[in-house]
Design a protein around this motif. Structure first.
Motif, PDB file in Angstrom:
ATOM      1  N   MET A 260       0.840  -1.192   0.000  1.00 24.89           N
ATOM      2  CA  MET A 260       0.000   0.000   0.000  1.00 24.89           C
ATOM      3  C   MET A 260       0.880   1.250   0.000  1.00 24.89           C
ATOM      4  SD  MET A 260      -2.777   1.315   2.775  1.00 24.89           S
ATOM      5  CE  MET A 260      -1.559   2.444   3.422  1.00 24.89           C
ATOM      6  N   PHE A 261       0.402   2.245  -0.713  1.00 24.36           N
ATOM      7  CA  PHE A 261       1.109   3.519  -0.779  1.00 24.36           C
ATOM      8  C   PHE A 261       0.154   4.588  -0.274  1.00 24.36           C
ATOM      9  CE2 PHE A 261       1.986   7.467  -3.110  1.00 24.36           C
ATOM     10  CZ  PHE A 261       3.318   7.660  -2.811  1.00 24.36           C
ATOM     11  N   ARG A 262       0.600   5.371   0.695  1.00 21.94           N
ATOM     12  CA  ARG A 262      -0.278   6.406   1.262  1.00 21.94           C
ATOM     13  C   ARG A 262       0.148   7.792   0.773  1.00 21.94           C
ATOM     14  NH1 ARG A 262      -2.718   6.728   7.249  1.00 21.94           N
ATOM     15  NH2 ARG A 262      -4.162   5.367   6.116  1.00 21.94           N
ATOM     16  N   PHE A 263      -0.829   8.561   0.325  1.00 21.08           N
ATOM     17  CA  PHE A 263      -0.595   9.909  -0.169  1.00 21.08           C
ATOM     18  C   PHE A 263      -1.527  10.853   0.578  1.00 21.08           C
ATOM     19  CE2 PHE A 263      -1.780  13.256  -3.317  1.00 21.08           C
ATOM     20  CZ  PHE A 263      -0.541  13.867  -3.427  1.00 21.08           C
ATOM     21  N   GLU A 264      -0.967  11.946   1.053  1.00 20.34           N
ATOM     22  CA  GLU A 264      -1.749  12.891   1.854  1.00 20.34           C
ATOM     23  C   GLU A 264      -2.055  14.129   1.023  1.00 20.34           C
ATOM     24  OE1 GLU A 264      -0.385  13.022   5.898  1.00 20.34           O
ATOM     25  OE2 GLU A 264      -1.101  15.079   6.143  1.00 20.34           O
ATOM     26  N   ARG A 265      -3.316  14.529   0.997  1.00 21.64           N
ATOM     27  CA  ARG A 265      -3.724  15.585   0.069  1.00 21.64           C
ATOM     28  C   ARG A 265      -4.724  16.513   0.750  1.00 21.64           C
ATOM     29  NH1 ARG A 265      -5.498  18.723  -3.514  1.00 21.64           N
ATOM     30  NH2 ARG A 265      -5.330  18.314  -5.742  1.00 21.64           N
ATOM     31  N   PRO A 266      -4.258  17.707   1.183  1.00 20.30           N
ATOM     32  CA  PRO A 266      -5.211  18.656   1.756  1.00 20.30           C
ATOM     33  C   PRO A 266      -6.176  19.147   0.681  1.00 20.30           C
ATOM     34  CG  PRO A 266      -2.910  19.381   2.075  1.00 20.30           C
ATOM     35  CD  PRO A 266      -2.900  18.260   1.084  1.00 20.30           C
ATOM     36  N   VAL A 267      -7.421  19.352   1.034  1.00 18.64           N
ATOM     37  CA  VAL A 267      -8.400  19.936   0.117  1.00 18.64           C
ATOM     38  C   VAL A 267      -8.021  21.393  -0.128  1.00 18.64           C
ATOM     39  CG1 VAL A 267     -10.818  20.631  -0.130  1.00 18.64           C
ATOM     40  CG2 VAL A 267     -10.242  18.393   0.844  1.00 18.64           C
ATOM     41  N   ARG A 268      -7.959  21.776  -1.396  1.00 18.18           N
ATOM     42  CA  ARG A 268      -7.642  23.165  -1.722  1.00 18.18           C
ATOM     43  C   ARG A 268      -8.929  24.011  -1.753  1.00 18.18           C
ATOM     44  NH1 ARG A 268      -5.700  22.968  -7.087  1.00 18.18           N
ATOM     45  NH2 ARG A 268      -5.114  25.145  -6.834  1.00 18.18           N
ATOM     46  N   PHE A 269      -8.746  25.305  -1.551  1.00 11.46           N
ATOM     47  CA  PHE A 269      -9.867  26.242  -1.440  1.00 11.46           C
ATOM     48  C   PHE A 269     -10.774  26.214  -2.666  1.00 11.46           C
ATOM     49  CE2 PHE A 269     -11.613  30.664  -1.237  1.00 11.46           C
ATOM     50  CZ  PHE A 269     -12.111  30.643   0.047  1.00 11.46           C
ATOM     51  N   VAL A 270     -10.168  25.992  -3.822  1.00 12.48           N
ATOM     52  CA  VAL A 270     -10.932  26.040  -5.073  1.00 12.48           C
ATOM     53  C   VAL A 270     -11.590  24.706  -5.422  1.00 12.48           C
ATOM     54  CG1 VAL A 270      -9.433  27.817  -6.029  1.00 12.48           C
ATOM     55  CG2 VAL A 270      -8.975  25.437  -6.567  1.00 12.48           C
ATOM     56  N   GLU A 271     -11.330  23.662  -4.648  1.00 13.68           N
ATOM     57  CA  GLU A 271     -11.778  22.331  -5.069  1.00 13.68           C
ATOM     58  C   GLU A 271     -13.177  21.971  -4.592  1.00 13.68           C
ATOM     59  OE1 GLU A 271      -7.487  20.138  -5.747  1.00 13.68           O
ATOM     60  OE2 GLU A 271      -8.416  20.063  -3.781  1.00 13.68           O
ATOM     61  N   VAL A 272     -13.772  22.809  -3.750  1.00 15.35           N
ATOM     62  CA  VAL A 272     -15.155  22.554  -3.370  1.00 15.35           C
ATOM     63  C   VAL A 272     -16.069  23.238  -4.389  1.00 15.35           C
ATOM     64  CG1 VAL A 272     -14.529  22.393  -0.936  1.00 15.35           C
ATOM     65  CG2 VAL A 272     -15.365  24.554  -1.843  1.00 15.35           C
ATOM     66  N   ASP A 273     -17.292  22.746  -4.476  1.00 14.76           N
ATOM     67  CA  ASP A 273     -18.240  23.292  -5.450  1.00 14.76           C
ATOM     68  C   ASP A 273     -19.279  24.155  -4.734  1.00 14.76           C
ATOM     69  OD1 ASP A 273     -20.066  21.535  -4.280  1.00 14.76           O
ATOM     70  OD2 ASP A 273     -19.867  20.041  -5.871  1.00 14.76           O
ATOM     71  N   ALA A 274     -20.339  24.502  -5.432  1.00  9.47           N
ATOM     72  CA  ALA A 274     -21.342  25.398  -4.870  1.00  9.47           C
ATOM     73  C   ALA A 274     -22.066  24.776  -3.668  1.00  9.47           C
ATOM     74  CB  ALA A 274     -22.344  25.824  -5.943  1.00  9.47           C
ATOM     75  N   ALA A 275     -21.964  23.455  -3.509  1.00  9.53           N
ATOM     76  CA  ALA A 275     -22.541  22.799  -2.331  1.00  9.53           C
ATOM     77  C   ALA A 275     -21.540  22.764  -1.182  1.00  9.53           C
ATOM     78  CB  ALA A 275     -22.992  21.377  -2.676  1.00  9.53           C
ATOM     79  N   ARG A 276     -20.376  23.363  -1.401  1.00 11.56           N
ATOM     80  CA  ARG A 276     -19.305  23.461  -0.386  1.00 11.56           C
ATOM     81  C   ARG A 276     -18.713  22.120   0.004  1.00 11.56           C
ATOM     82  NH1 ARG A 276     -20.318  28.634   3.691  1.00 11.56           N
ATOM     83  NH2 ARG A 276     -18.849  29.943   2.594  1.00 11.56           N
ATOM     84  N   ILE A 277     -18.835  21.133  -0.889  1.00 12.47           N
ATOM     85  CA  ILE A 277     -18.114  19.871  -0.694  1.00 12.47           C
ATOM     86  C   ILE A 277     -17.235  19.649  -1.920  1.00 12.47           C
ATOM     87  CG2 ILE A 277     -19.891  18.875   0.799  1.00 12.47           C
ATOM     88  CD1 ILE A 277     -20.894  17.253  -1.580  1.00 12.47           C
ATOM     89  N   VAL A 278     -16.216  18.826  -1.762  1.00 14.15           N
ATOM     90  CA  VAL A 278     -15.337  18.554  -2.903  1.00 14.15           C
ATOM     91  C   VAL A 278     -16.159  17.900  -4.010  1.00 14.15           C
ATOM     92  CG1 VAL A 278     -13.348  17.227  -3.711  1.00 14.15           C
ATOM     93  CG2 VAL A 278     -13.261  18.373  -1.491  1.00 14.15           C
TER      94      VAL A 278
END
Lengths: 135, 135, 135, 135
Positions: free
Chosen positions: B1-19
């Motif tokens: 298994m390979f683990r990658f950590e990825r913070p949600v960026r400000f622009v990646e949520v949509d009009a429903a405020r979820i990614v």
């Protein structure tokens, strides 16, 4: 069936010069936004005023051919199933110029309060609209 | 298994405020790019110099919980199958703060010449790297 | 000065195979999000809990050299001016491998309630943090 | 002047629920792609076949009002200056419903070989088309 026409934008291809597979989700969502335009106020009013959205709970794509800059995608949306609080779609994405099928998606969404992300029954006007596009 | 950590960026949520669900494809691809960093020159050299990419032929997501701005996604990549010219992955996306699984994806890619989008056998160095992450 | 390192992602180049000029705005914003991490709860808490964001009122870019897939951008953020309700930044984007300057931006943001998009005075903790990066 | 109409897409707003400032670059580029449709084969043929693009060397935005999901942006493109190898544009982005100006941009591009990113004289057909939209 509901047909939506979507030219590939200059920024939507990736470093391999084909449309990035994640952008196909955008194309399908754009098609749904267009389909929902027949609701009073369209998808903007449904989401921003009535606080109801259609978050995706499942999507499965088979990719068969690439889309490139200059291509126009035809997104054909069929409603496969209308449940109490969920909707099943099939999206078929075809390259307009040569009618090659580029991708087929099975897509399940739920109707949900956007402010709380909890499911609600499908509103009557949406249910009626979906009924017109049953496969 | 390979683990990658990825913070949600400000622009990646949509009009429903979820990614937006399509952004989960980006997260999985970012994880693969990170996994491929162990190749000489990483994914940039594989694609831009050796002309070999990994276009997606199939992806299926089940979404279980939303990601919001401020969340950090953990993308756990497992290699399920290494074929002659195709690779099967399972990606599990977990919300770091509370360990809730947000999405699981089955993902099949092929190895292909980028300039022609025709498949090629998996190169040896990539095959060896993938072998280290077999489920 | 605050330095932020940002590898070009596979999807961020356009059909000309260079990073689309609009993506430079994303890089600058990512750098600001990283700079704001030193606030308690970072930019997510500032925006989502304290309801304060930094909408852009002006940005001017000069582009001098392209970024391609495989490049790493160094974004150097300098605070040029701290007003009552506005902040002036200069962002210098350099290609890490050869230290070529790719773009310089002058960027003015205001502090504003997000729920109403009306300006507010710069909060003390943000003002103190910005002071550390004055040019 | 050339007018381009662009509805805000669901994914184009950020966590503050307004269109991210970098997306305004996309709107301006979409307007140029639409303007260039009058060329034989449009912008796709210019870039992909004739190998000529219009990379941005300068852009300056003043933002005056936000765009939200449900808004439609009108992008009015005026050609301010046609040089030997460069073109100056002014883009005015107006919210269709209430005619509020949301942003004004000054934008300078050069004509360049895409494969080498080196400037070339503006082709005659492009020069003629631009002449029709001089401010």
């Amino acid at each position: 069936m509901f047909r939506f026409e979507r030219p590939v934008r200059f920024v939507e291809v990736d470093a391999a010069r084909i449309v990035f597979f994640g952008r196909f989700c955008d194309y399908c969502h754009d098609a749904l936004e267009a389909l929902f335009e027949r609701l009073d106020g369209g998808y903007p009013r449904l989401t921003m005023v009535r606080d109801i959205g259609v978050p995706t709970v499942h999507i499965a794509f088979d990719f068969k051919a690439p889309l490139r800059y200059g291509d126009v995608a035809l997104v054909d949306v069929e409603v496969l199933r209308i449940g109490e609080r969920s909707i099943g779609f099939r999206h078929t994405l075809t390259r307009k110029a040569d009618q090659v099928v580029c991708a087929v998606a099975h897509h399940v969404v739920v109707t949900a309060r956007i402010s709380r992300i909890e499911t609600v029954p499908i509103p009557d006007d949406l249910r009626a609209l979906l009924g017109e596009h049953l496969a």
